[in-house]
Enzyme design. Structure first.
Site, PDB file in Angstrom:
ATOM      1  N   ASP A 150      67.702 -63.629  53.971  1.00 40.54           N
ATOM      2  CA  ASP A 150      66.618 -63.977  54.900  1.00 40.54           C
ATOM      3  C   ASP A 150      65.500 -62.931  54.799  1.00 40.54           C
ATOM      4  OD1 ASP A 150      65.453 -65.423  56.999  1.00 40.54           O
ATOM      5  OD2 ASP A 150      66.434 -64.199  58.550  1.00 40.54           O
ATOM      6  N   ASP A 203      68.397 -67.200  65.112  1.00 41.91           N
ATOM      7  CA  ASP A 203      69.068 -65.904  65.255  1.00 41.91           C
ATOM      8  C   ASP A 203      69.047 -65.458  66.723  1.00 41.91           C
ATOM      9  OD1 ASP A 203      70.229 -63.463  64.845  1.00 41.91           O
ATOM     10  OD2 ASP A 203      68.502 -62.533  63.904  1.00 41.91           O
TER      11      ASP A 203
HETATM   12  P1  13P Z   1      64.496 -66.797  65.981  1.00 41.03           P
HETATM   13  O1  13P Z   1      64.040 -65.418  66.324  1.00 41.03           O
HETATM   14  O2  13P Z   1      63.681 -67.830  66.690  1.00 41.03           O
HETATM   15  O3  13P Z   1      65.943 -67.007  66.183  1.00 41.03           O
HETATM   16  O4  13P Z   1      64.201 -67.009  64.406  1.00 41.03           O
HETATM   17  C1  13P Z   1      65.104 -66.536  63.435  1.00 41.03           C
HETATM   18  C2  13P Z   1      64.545 -66.602  62.068  1.00 41.03           C
HETATM   19  O5  13P Z   1      63.512 -67.182  61.797  1.00 41.03           O
HETATM   20  C3  13P Z   1      65.310 -65.917  61.014  1.00 41.03           C
HETATM   21  O6  13P Z   1      64.655 -65.952  59.779  1.00 41.03           O
HETATM   22  O1  G3H Z   2      63.758 -63.323  61.206  1.00 36.53           O
HETATM   23  C1  G3H Z   2      64.459 -62.353  61.404  1.00 36.53           C
HETATM   24  C2  G3H Z   2      65.871 -62.517  61.810  1.00 36.53           C
HETATM   25  O2  G3H Z   2      65.954 -62.806  63.168  1.00 36.53           O
HETATM   26  C3  G3H Z   2      66.668 -61.326  61.396  1.00 36.53           C
HETATM   27  O3  G3H Z   2      66.412 -60.245  62.240  1.00 36.53           O
HETATM   28  O4  G3H Z   2      65.817 -58.441  60.619  1.00 36.53           O
HETATM   29  O5  G3H Z   2      66.605 -57.906  62.954  1.00 36.53           O
HETATM   30  O6  G3H Z   2      68.198 -58.793  61.243  1.00 36.53           O
HETATM   31  P1  G3H Z   2      66.778 -58.748  61.734  1.00 36.53           P
HETATM   32 ZN    ZN Z   3      62.518 -65.853  59.984  1.00 34.96          ZN
END
Ligand code: 13P
Ligand code: G3H
Ligand code: ZN
Length: 315
Positions: free
Chosen positions: A81, A255
């Protein structure tokens, strides 16, 4: 069974969206697999750069490797991600990931194309698929003039050009959402008009909606009643997921909602059991609640019930 996101997208495009859930630890991993199997849903596990360095990148790979054995019926993709170029290459070469996201959306259009193309070439050479992002999430505030706000959303014509120049497999679009628990200050929502135009320009290209947590108000109220201070938290209306899926949104990233479940469970548990100091009872409650949350979310995404059919398609 670990599959590519491409396979999942082929099954889902235009009909429903696949949930892409971030993990950081063992309890989330267990809850995630249980919830997806309970709801008979294919899914995507997402690992962010932060998650890779929280313990060690190999720890998460080890958890997923074991989960695949513990839950042999599961069908899922393993996805990086919001990767930068270096992390994408590390994941591509690890032999463990089935797809990566290169996020160069903060760069100029030309630079975004250049970086994305390099990652696409490296990934495709090893059979991995790539998600890239065009446009900028977040910051679309009510007080911002319409033109300014729209400038941050994905430009449909640019999207067509971007996909043609990069050969990317799926595209994350900015259509009004943002990351975290405070998405909208007022009555803003998803820009379905922009989404429809993007689909018209790149029909068949799976679109990805980041920042899609719903931030359920009941969850926020329970957290605040147990000592939390989340004021004005607001998310995406989950009733809009199916409409987005019909317009080509095939992957929906979540997330924050999982973090809210974690926070509610832990705050309430220790408020109600102040003498408790064993980590397993609370861990068990969290895994159960997280599994319930995942299963409910899959119903809203429309992916629930599709597991057997997807397994047949990918086997
Ligand atoms: P949220 O913060 O809305 O859960 O989005 C998560 C996300 O886009 C991870 O890439
Ligand atoms: O888009 C981001 C996700 O919510 C992941 O968050 O980088 O804190 O793990 P993080
Ligand atoms: Zn994201």
């Amino acid at each position: 069974m670990i599959v590519t996101t491409k396979k999942l997208f082929e099954a889902a495009y235009g009909k429903y969206a696949i949930g892409a859930y971030n993990i950081n630890n063992l309890e989330q991993t267990m809850g995630l697999f249980r919830g997806n199997l309970d709801s008979k849903s294919p899914f995507i596990i997402q690992i962010s750069k932060g998650a890779r360095s929280y313990t060690h990148k190999l720890m998460l790979e080890g958890l997923i490797f074991s989960a695949e054995k513990v839950f042999p019926e599961a069908v899922f993709a393993v996805h990086l991600d919001h990767g930068d170029e270096e992390t994408c290459y590390d994941c591509i070469n690890s032999g463990f990931y089935s797809s990566v996201m290169i996020d160069a959306s903060h760069e100029s259009f030309e630079k975004n194309v250049e970086i994305t193309k390099r990652v696409v070439d490296a990934a495709h050479a090893k059979g991995l698929v790539v998600e890239a992002e065009l446009g900028q999430l977040g910051g679309v505030e009510e007080h911002v003039k319409v033109d300014e706000a729209n400038a941050k959303l994905t430009d449909p014509k640019q999207a067509k050009e971007f996909v043609k120049l990069t050969g990317v497999d799926s595209l994350a679009c900015a259509i009004g959402t943002s990351h975290g628990a405070f998405k909208f200050s007022g009555s803003q929502g998803l820009h379905f008009d922009v989404l429809a135009q993007i689909q018209k320009e790149i029909p068949g290209t799976p679109l990805v909606m980041h920042g899609s947590s719903s931030v359920p108000q009941e969850e926020v109220e329970r957290i605040n009643a147990a000592g939390g201070e989340l004021k004005g938290a607001k998310g995406v209306d989950a009733d809009q997921f199916k409409r987005a899926a019909e317009l080509g949104v095939t992957k929906i990233n979540i997330d924050t909602d999982g973090r809210l479940v974690w926070t509610r469970v832990h705050r309430e548990f220790f408020r109600d059991k102040p003498a408790e100091f064993d980590l397993r009872p609370i861990g068990k409650v969290f895994m159960t609640e997280y599994a319930k949350f995942i299963a409910d979310k899959n119903v809203k995404l429309g992916s629930a019930g599709h597991l057997d059919e997807v397994r047949k398609l990918v086997s």
